[in-house]
Design a protein around this motif. Structure first.
Motif, PDB file in Angstrom:
ATOM      1  N   ARG A 145       0.847  -1.191   0.000  1.00  0.00           N
ATOM      2  CA  ARG A 145       0.000   0.000   0.000  1.00  0.00           C
ATOM      3  C   ARG A 145       0.887   1.246   0.000  1.00  0.00           C
ATOM      4  NH1 ARG A 145      -5.475   0.887   3.488  1.00  0.00           N
ATOM      5  NH2 ARG A 145      -5.918   2.913   2.608  1.00  0.00           N
ATOM      6  N   LEU A 146       1.562   1.453  -1.104  1.00  0.00           N
ATOM      7  CA  LEU A 146       2.489   2.576  -1.222  1.00  0.00           C
ATOM      8  C   LEU A 146       1.708   3.856  -1.492  1.00  0.00           C
ATOM      9  CD1 LEU A 146       5.487   3.388  -1.241  1.00  0.00           C
ATOM     10  CD2 LEU A 146       5.506   2.903  -3.692  1.00  0.00           C
ATOM     11  N   GLY A 147       1.800   4.805  -0.577  1.00  0.00           N
ATOM     12  CA  GLY A 147       1.045   6.047  -0.704  1.00  0.00           C
ATOM     13  C   GLY A 147       1.877   7.239  -1.133  1.00  0.00           C
ATOM     14  N   LEU A 148       3.192   7.173  -0.898  1.00  0.00           N
ATOM     15  CA  LEU A 148       4.054   8.312  -1.216  1.00  0.00           C
ATOM     16  C   LEU A 148       5.451   7.809  -1.527  1.00  0.00           C
ATOM     17  CD1 LEU A 148       4.568  11.455  -1.171  1.00  0.00           C
ATOM     18  CD2 LEU A 148       5.129  11.183   1.262  1.00  0.00           C
ATOM     19  N   THR A 149       6.013   8.327  -2.608  1.00  0.00           N
ATOM     20  CA  THR A 149       7.406   8.058  -2.942  1.00  0.00           C
ATOM     21  C   THR A 149       8.128   9.391  -2.984  1.00  0.00           C
ATOM     22  OG1 THR A 149       6.814   6.142  -4.284  1.00  0.00           O
ATOM     23  CG2 THR A 149       8.994   7.077  -4.641  1.00  0.00           C
ATOM     24  N   ILE A 150       9.173   9.498  -2.200  1.00  0.00           N
ATOM     25  CA  ILE A 150      10.005  10.701  -2.172  1.00  0.00           C
ATOM     26  C   ILE A 150      11.315  10.359  -2.862  1.00  0.00           C
ATOM     27  CG2 ILE A 150      11.265  12.318  -0.699  1.00  0.00           C
ATOM     28  CD1 ILE A 150       9.052  11.687   1.455  1.00  0.00           C
ATOM     29  N   VAL A 151      11.656  11.110  -3.893  1.00  0.00           N
ATOM     30  CA  VAL A 151      12.922  10.928  -4.590  1.00  0.00           C
ATOM     31  C   VAL A 151      13.773  12.139  -4.214  1.00  0.00           C
ATOM     32  CG1 VAL A 151      14.070  10.569  -6.810  1.00  0.00           C
ATOM     33  CG2 VAL A 151      11.748   9.714  -6.456  1.00  0.00           C
ATOM     34  N   ASP A 152      14.546  11.981  -3.147  1.00  0.00           N
ATOM     35  CA  ASP A 152      15.362  13.079  -2.648  1.00  0.00           C
ATOM     36  C   ASP A 152      16.566  13.283  -3.566  1.00  0.00           C
ATOM     37  OD1 ASP A 152      16.030  15.143  -0.982  1.00  0.00           O
ATOM     38  OD2 ASP A 152      16.527  13.895   0.752  1.00  0.00           O
ATOM     39  N   GLU A 153      16.936  14.526  -3.770  1.00  0.00           N
ATOM     40  CA  GLU A 153      18.058  14.879  -4.658  1.00  0.00           C
ATOM     41  C   GLU A 153      17.835  14.298  -6.054  1.00  0.00           C
ATOM     42  OE1 GLU A 153      20.445  16.930  -3.603  1.00  0.00           O
ATOM     43  OE2 GLU A 153      19.711  16.940  -1.542  1.00  0.00           O
ATOM     44  N   GLU A 154      16.625  14.499  -6.589  1.00  0.00           N
ATOM     45  CA  GLU A 154      16.231  13.873  -7.851  1.00  0.00           C
ATOM     46  C   GLU A 154      17.114  14.255  -9.016  1.00  0.00           C
ATOM     47  OE1 GLU A 154      14.735  15.354 -10.769  1.00  0.00           O
ATOM     48  OE2 GLU A 154      15.060  17.309  -9.918  1.00  0.00           O
ATOM     49  N   HIS A 155      17.845  15.327  -8.894  1.00  0.00           N
ATOM     50  CA  HIS A 155      18.737  15.777  -9.979  1.00  0.00           C
ATOM     51  C   HIS A 155      20.036  14.954 -10.047  1.00  0.00           C
ATOM     52  CE1 HIS A 155      20.063  17.724  -6.304  1.00  0.00           C
ATOM     53  NE2 HIS A 155      21.260  17.706  -6.822  1.00  0.00           N
TER      54      HIS A 155
END
Length: 160
Positions: A145-155
């Motif tokens: 039940r994945l509700g949020l994905t954070i891709v930190d430092e996406e660059h």
């Protein structure tokens, strides 16, 4: 949709000016800004939101508030970092806030440790891990039940 530095600058200004009272901390200011609904409206309009701001601008505090909301809904969160070296600080911040709900998954862990995280997630609602911090390979974990994905430092080039 891009969430520009405008709101993060506003966040820093509010905190610096202590417009919410002299005892206000950055997390309190973030919560008050999130409560206005402006930031949340970006997440309601689009499934992908770019949160852009310089180091120390309060992005992590916004992430923490958004993670809390997902946990309250019974959802899981994946927090991706481009390199293992960045995990130490974020692990300590998230564990301080969320305790044992935080699991770690990256290549520096041996196979047994990674299998343990995998198997724990297979328990679905009974899994103790509701937040996973990891490198790219963590996207293949069996979230139920994945509700949020954070891709930190996406660059960062390691994501490319």
């Amino acid at each position: 949709m891009a969430f520009t530095a405008k709101y993060l600058e506003q966040l820093k200004d509010l905190h610096a000016k202590s417009s919410f009272g002299s005892a206000s901390t950055l997390p309190e200011v973030v919560k008050q800004i999130l409560d206005t609904g402006e930031i949340k409206s970006f997440f309601e309009k689009d499934k992908t939101v770019l949160l852009h701001g310089v180091t120390g601008s309060g992005k992590t505090e916004i992430y923490i508030q958004l993670i809390q909301e997902q946990l309250e809904k019974g959802n899981q969160v994946l927090y991706l970092l481009p390199e293992i070296a960045l995990t130490t600080q974020i692990i300590s911040r998230l564990r301080k806030k969320f305790g044992d709900k935080v699991g770690i998954y990256h290549s520096k862990y041996n196979s047994q440790e990674r299998v343990e995280v995998w198997n724990e997630l297979l328990k679905k609602e009974k899994s103790r891990f509701q937040i996973i911090i990891g490198a790219r390979s963590a996207i293949f974990l069996p979230f139920y039940r994945l509700g949020l994905t954070i891709v930190d430092e996406e660059h960062d080039a390691s994501y490319k």
